[in-house]
Design a protein around this motif. Structure first.
Motif, PDB file in Angstrom:
ATOM      1  N   ILE A 105       0.822  -1.482   0.002  1.00 47.97           N
ATOM      2  CA  ILE A 105      -0.039  -0.075   0.076  1.00 47.97           C
ATOM      3  C   ILE A 105       0.958   1.285   0.084  1.00 47.97           C
ATOM      4  O   ILE A 105       0.683   2.297  -0.459  1.00 47.97           O
ATOM      5  CB  ILE A 105      -0.939  -0.122   1.139  1.00 47.97           C
ATOM      6  N   MET A 106       1.842   1.187   0.871  1.00 49.03           N
ATOM      7  CA  MET A 106       3.037   2.181   0.756  1.00 49.03           C
ATOM      8  C   MET A 106       3.519   2.792  -0.452  1.00 49.03           C
ATOM      9  O   MET A 106       3.581   3.891  -0.950  1.00 49.03           O
ATOM     10  CB  MET A 106       4.104   2.018   1.722  1.00 49.03           C
ATOM     11  N   HIS A 107       3.907   1.649  -1.222  1.00 45.24           N
ATOM     12  CA  HIS A 107       4.524   1.862  -2.526  1.00 45.24           C
ATOM     13  C   HIS A 107       3.532   2.330  -3.631  1.00 45.24           C
ATOM     14  O   HIS A 107       3.802   3.459  -4.353  1.00 45.24           O
ATOM     15  CB  HIS A 107       5.247   0.501  -3.020  1.00 45.24           C
ATOM     16  N   GLN A 108       2.373   1.994  -3.370  1.00 45.08           N
ATOM     17  CA  GLN A 108       1.300   2.539  -4.227  1.00 45.08           C
ATOM     18  C   GLN A 108       0.953   4.019  -4.086  1.00 45.08           C
ATOM     19  O   GLN A 108       0.884   4.735  -4.798  1.00 45.08           O
ATOM     20  CB  GLN A 108      -0.076   1.723  -4.109  1.00 45.08           C
ATOM     21  N   LEU A 109       1.083   4.156  -2.831  1.00 44.53           N
ATOM     22  CA  LEU A 109       1.033   5.602  -2.553  1.00 44.53           C
ATOM     23  C   LEU A 109       2.052   6.450  -3.046  1.00 44.53           C
ATOM     24  O   LEU A 109       2.027   7.694  -3.484  1.00 44.53           O
ATOM     25  CB  LEU A 109       0.621   5.756  -0.960  1.00 44.53           C
ATOM     26  N   GLN A 110       3.189   6.015  -2.874  1.00 43.47           N
ATOM     27  CA  GLN A 110       4.522   6.755  -3.125  1.00 43.47           C
ATOM     28  C   GLN A 110       4.390   6.803  -4.678  1.00 43.47           C
ATOM     29  O   GLN A 110       4.606   8.035  -5.360  1.00 43.47           O
ATOM     30  CB  GLN A 110       5.793   5.793  -3.099  1.00 43.47           C
ATOM     31  N   ASN A 111       3.979   5.898  -5.456  1.00 40.37           N
ATOM     32  CA  ASN A 111       3.856   6.076  -6.870  1.00 40.37           C
ATOM     33  C   ASN A 111       2.834   7.182  -7.524  1.00 40.37           C
ATOM     34  O   ASN A 111       2.951   8.102  -8.343  1.00 40.37           O
ATOM     35  CB  ASN A 111       3.410   4.750  -7.526  1.00 40.37           C
ATOM     36  N   ASP A 112       1.626   7.190  -6.726  1.00 39.02           N
ATOM     37  CA  ASP A 112       0.608   8.292  -6.986  1.00 39.02           C
ATOM     38  C   ASP A 112       1.328   9.528  -6.686  1.00 39.02           C
ATOM     39  O   ASP A 112       0.940  10.648  -7.459  1.00 39.02           O
ATOM     40  CB  ASP A 112      -0.489   7.849  -6.041  1.00 39.02           C
ATOM     41  N   ILE A 113       2.055   9.851  -5.635  1.00 37.72           N
ATOM     42  CA  ILE A 113       2.507  11.094  -5.034  1.00 37.72           C
ATOM     43  C   ILE A 113       3.553  11.497  -6.277  1.00 37.72           C
ATOM     44  O   ILE A 113       3.861  12.743  -6.407  1.00 37.72           O
ATOM     45  CB  ILE A 113       3.305  11.093  -3.838  1.00 37.72           C
ATOM     46  N   LEU A 114       4.639  10.366  -6.572  1.00 36.83           N
ATOM     47  CA  LEU A 114       5.464  10.844  -7.625  1.00 36.83           C
ATOM     48  C   LEU A 114       4.894  11.340  -8.785  1.00 36.83           C
ATOM     49  O   LEU A 114       5.694  12.296  -9.614  1.00 36.83           O
ATOM     50  CB  LEU A 114       6.541   9.729  -7.708  1.00 36.83           C
TER      51      LEU A 114
END
Length: 512
Positions: free
Chosen positions: A182-191
């Motif tokens: 979930i954290m990686h998905q959130l990181q990708n959305d922010i990037l």
């Protein structure tokens, strides 16, 4: 974050940035739209900030994350994750129940047992080692598979623990992996929205700078300078923006370059009379005007300078591998090489870190070089304690050059600094007065003053413990009289020399 190495402090900082950026954008939208910085912030701070702030707020449990030092997802975000967490929370009671059932099955000869989890091995039944368990064969229990013994505890696999392995697996690891996903998905959305954060940093820094300049101008009673296309500098009642906060009252000074005024100012004066403050003051006022700030002065007209070159502060460092004088030379060399008629050059006491004659010669040569450029001469301020420049007439008379000094009054041997720039030059640096003020012993200061006077008068300098000339002459006469009374045939000449000549104070001084 691009390397997936963001800590919880980074996540919290990102959330605070987004949250505060939303507030800044709302405030700017309520201001006048024709103000450039407000317009840029209004256009650059898009809905992407709202989406990032909302996503972080909905997903990240900061309190638990800091407590466990890892990324923790809030409840009610992912049903599968919530189910695993519920299962994990019930594990202690479940393991206690299974242990009680296993104990009942094992019989009365086993008094206690427990269920534990070991990574890679799974759930195990732990039994205390009894006095009968001395060899490996003694560990065999029907229905149980011996695994290992550690700390007087024997560990086994049973049918129930294998069932727990199949049903639960490594629950904690599964939870961590799920939250990491979930954290990686959130990181990708922010990037994908990273450009808005670069705009936030740029425009927030610009706004912060403008607010700081405005507050300083209001609190310091600064005025709006006039910017001109020429290279002239005219400052009336200029003040140092920092020094005036430290002393009361602060004495303002004027500065005029170009037009009907000279472009080269050679400033002399005693130590601590305000020369360096004045040089920095003019440079700061010019710099502040050129970056769009109000300036601490009564009136200021600043030309569009193409550079401000300084030899004021020597930044020494062992990593540079240069001597103090070499660093000073590099700074002055840049000014000589690059300064134009639209530049401001500030030189504060160049040459003090080398031989006096060499430093004086280089300084005079540089000033002559700039003076010889005529109308292409930069605006130049030089402060120095090389009074020989004036006393020996080392600089030519020129309409480009003038001498200034910081006014000082001398009253009964005491100096009174007025900190006011006037025409003229100083003859002495009054170093002895400054030394006494700094707490140097009076006898040392008097000795230094005496030596300085003898040097200026080209007189010999005697050691402090040396006898005066008259005393030495009287002693020589006495020795001569005794020598003439000697009978060289009968008296002890060696003893006379030892007692009268070699033991005399002047001989001892010469030997030392």
């Amino acid at each position: 974050m691009q390397q997936a190495q963001a800590s919880m402090t980074d996540w919290q900082s990102l959330y605070k940035t987004a949250y505060n950026a939303i507030n800044i954008a709302e405030i700017c939208r309520a201001q006048r739209a024709d103000v450039p910085i407000f317009k840029k912030i209004t256009e650059a701070f898009t809905d992407d900030i709202h989406q990032v702030a909302a996503a972080i707020s909905q997903l990240v449990d900061f309190e638990e994350s800091f407590a466990q030092n890892r990324f923790i997802v809030k409840p009610h975000v992912d049903e599968e994750l919530d189910q695993r967490k519920r299962t994990y929370s019930t594990l202690p009671s479940l393991m206690t129940t299974v242990a009680r059932e296993e104990l009942d099955r094992l019989g009365p000869h086993i008094e206690e047992c427990s269920i534990i989890y070991v990574p890679q091995l799974g759930y195990l039944l732990a039994l205390p080692c009894t006095q009968h368990m001395t060899e490996t064969k003694d560990f065999t229990i029907e229905g149980l598979q011996f695994m290992f013994m550690s700390n007087n505890t024997v560990h086994y696999k049973s049918a129930r623990t294998r069932a727990l392995d199949v049903k639960l697996g490594d629950t904690h690891c599964d939870i961590t992996d799920h939250e990491t996903q979930i954290m990686h998905q959130l990181q990708n959305d922010i990037l994908l929205r990273s450009q808005v954060f670069y705009a936030i940093m740029d425009y927030a820094a610009e706004l912060d700078c403008l607010i700081a300049i405005a507050i300083a101008a209001k609190e310091g009673n600064y005025i709006r300078p006039e910017l001109t296309h020429g290279s002239q500098l005219d400052i009336i009642g200029g003040r140092h923006p920092l020094q005036e906060l430290c002393v009361t009252p602060f004495v303002p000074n004027n500065a005029h370059f170009g037009g009907d005024h000279t472009r080269i100012k050679v400033i002399t004066g005693p130590n601590a009379s305000g020369k360096s403050i004045y040089l920095k003051q003019v440079g700061l006022i010019a710099f502040m005007a050129l970056i769009g700030s109000f300036v601490p002065a009564e009136k200021a007209s600043i030309g569009m300078l193409d550079g401000i070159y300084t030899r004021v502060h020597t930044q020494e460092s062992v990593s540079v591998g240069l001597s103090t004088f070499m660093i000073d030379l590099n700074q002055l060399s840049a000014a000589v090489r690059d300064a134009t008629k639209n530049s401001l050059v500030i030189v504060d006491e160049f040459g003090k870190s080398t031989d006096t004659v060499d430093g004086l010669s280089l300084l005079v040569a540089c000033i002559k070089h700039w003076e010889g450029r005529g109308s292409d001469c930069p605006n130049l301020m030089v402060s120095t304690h090389f009074h020989a420049i004036v006393r020996e007439g080392l600089l030519p008379a020129s309409k480009q050059l003038s001498y200034k000094t910081m006014e000082v009054l001398e009253n009964d041997g005491e100096l009174v600094f007025l900190y006011e720039l006037t025409d003229g030059h100083a003859n002495y640096s009054h170093a002895s007065h400054i030394a006494l003020t700094a707490g140097l012993p009076e006898e040392l200061v008097k000795r230094g003053t005496k030596v300085s006077k003898l040097l200026r008068e080209n007189q010999p300098i005697l050691r402090v413990d040396s006898s005066s000339s008259e005393t030495q002459f009287d002693r020589y006469k006495e020795i001569l009289a005794k020598f003439l009374d000697l009978d060289l045939d009968f008296d002890d000449l060696t003893g006379f020399l030892r007692e009268q000549v070699l033991s005399s104070p002047s001989s001892a001084s010469n030997k030392s």
